[in-house]
Design an enzyme around this catalytic site. Structure first.
Site, PDB file in Angstrom:
ATOM      1  N   HIS A  94     -16.795 -38.303 -13.225  1.00 14.14           N
ATOM      2  CA  HIS A  94     -16.744 -38.635 -14.651  1.00 14.14           C
ATOM      3  C   HIS A  94     -17.871 -37.960 -15.447  1.00 14.14           C
ATOM      4  O   HIS A  94     -18.171 -38.378 -16.560  1.00 14.14           O
ATOM      5  CB  HIS A  94     -16.804 -40.158 -14.851  1.00 14.14           C
ATOM      6  CG  HIS A  94     -15.538 -40.850 -14.435  1.00 14.14           C
ATOM      7  ND1 HIS A  94     -15.442 -42.207 -14.256  1.00 14.14           N
ATOM      8  CD2 HIS A  94     -14.312 -40.354 -14.152  1.00 14.14           C
ATOM      9  CE1 HIS A  94     -14.202 -42.527 -13.880  1.00 14.14           C
ATOM     10  NE2 HIS A  94     -13.503 -41.422 -13.795  1.00 14.14           N
TER      11      HIS A  94
ATOM     12  N   THR B 145     -16.780 -50.906  -7.583  1.00 14.36           N
ATOM     13  CA  THR B 145     -15.923 -50.455  -8.685  1.00 14.36           C
ATOM     14  C   THR B 145     -14.751 -51.416  -8.825  1.00 14.36           C
ATOM     15  O   THR B 145     -14.233 -51.916  -7.823  1.00 14.36           O
ATOM     16  CB  THR B 145     -15.460 -48.991  -8.495  1.00 14.36           C
ATOM     17  OG1 THR B 145     -14.478 -48.667  -9.471  1.00 14.36           O
ATOM     18  CG2 THR B 145     -14.913 -48.727  -7.112  1.00 14.36           C
TER      19      THR B 145
END
Ligand code: OAD
Ligand code: ZN
Length: 236
Positions: free
Chosen positions: A111, A179
């Protein structure tokens, strides 16, 4: 857990691994920044509408990241890399640099990276830890176009998915840490791994959204579980 001398470990980390360093997770903090939903400042649309707002958000995140230190879980993964060499691959959704500061080298930031920026036209990322909190915003010294954070925003494609999938394909164990399993494509890695018989393990204090797809769920925080999770992996 024991790893054999032929095991290959693919590790996926999310905001939870940096939580004990003091960085807020996305969904845990309500996903709000100064009254804005993160989705409202981490999108190409937000950038088009108000680049100063976007730069103020990432400047604040740079400040936050600079103020904290890697924790025992980041260090445990750096140590594992030393032991496993190229049989270790770390893919992180985090844009902070805590893995690197703990000593990780074989790491891919899918990301993007908080401490890199890039020209919207030249597209070449460069190291940048400056704060841009008032006009004028930075522009490219080559072409004059705006400089943006080197971050993958909602609606943009994560970086270098091809090499991620190649590594996933070779892995014998997928370890996912901290996550929520709600943002794709990362949340789908466990489904891909299962198709090839790869062992899948999740570590975190609560079950992720994709919990049903894991072989093992270890409930606990990253620093409680990770440092002692692997016993003396073979170095060959
Ligand atoms: P989330 O905020 O969605 O999830 C954080 C996860 O960490 C949750 O599942 C928590 O249970 C877990 N957690 C909390 N404390 C922990 C601890 N001490 N040890 C281990 N786990 C802990 O964050 P991500 O899943 O990383 O994308 O979010 C995924 C992506 O969505 C981010 O990369 C970002 C975000 O929007 C982009 O910016 C493109
Ligand atoms: Zn340029």
């Amino acid at each position: 857990m024991k790893l054999s001398s032929t095991d290959r470990l693919f590790v996926l980390t999310g905001a939870g691994i940096s939580a004990e360093s003091g960085l807020a997770t996305f969904r845990g903090s309500g996903g709000l920044w100064n009254g804005h939903r993160v989705e409202e400042v981490a999108t190409p649309e937000a950038w088009d509408a108000d680049p100063l707002l976007v730069w103020r958000f990432y400047s604040m995140r740079r400040r936050d990241a600079l103020a904290v230190q890697p924790n025992a879980a980041h260090h445990a993964l750096a140590q594992l890399e030393q032991q496993l060499g190229d049989r270790f691959y770390l893919c992180t959704q985090n844009v902070d640099d805590l893995h690197e500061r703990a000593g990780s080298h074989r790491i891919h930031h899918m990301h993007g990276s908080l401490f890199q920026s890039r020209c919207v036209r030249c597209n070449q990322p460069f190291a940048d830890s400056a704060f841009y909190e008032s006009a004028p915003l930075p522009t490219c010294t080559t072409c004059g176009s705006p400089i943006r954070p080197h971050i993958v925003w909602f609606g943009e494609i994560p970086l270098d998915m091809e090499s991620i999938y190649a590594q996933l394909d070779r892995a014998t164990t997928l370890l996912v840490v901290g996550t929520s399993g709600s943002v794709y494509p990362a949340a789908g890695f466990v489904h891909i791994a299962r198709q090839t018989g790869t062992r899948t393990i999740y570590i975190g204090p609560e079950e992720p959204s994709n919990a049903a797809s894991f072989d093992d769920i270890i409930l606990g925080t990253a620093t409680q579980v990770l440092p002692d999770f692997f016993d003396h992996p073979s170095s060959k």
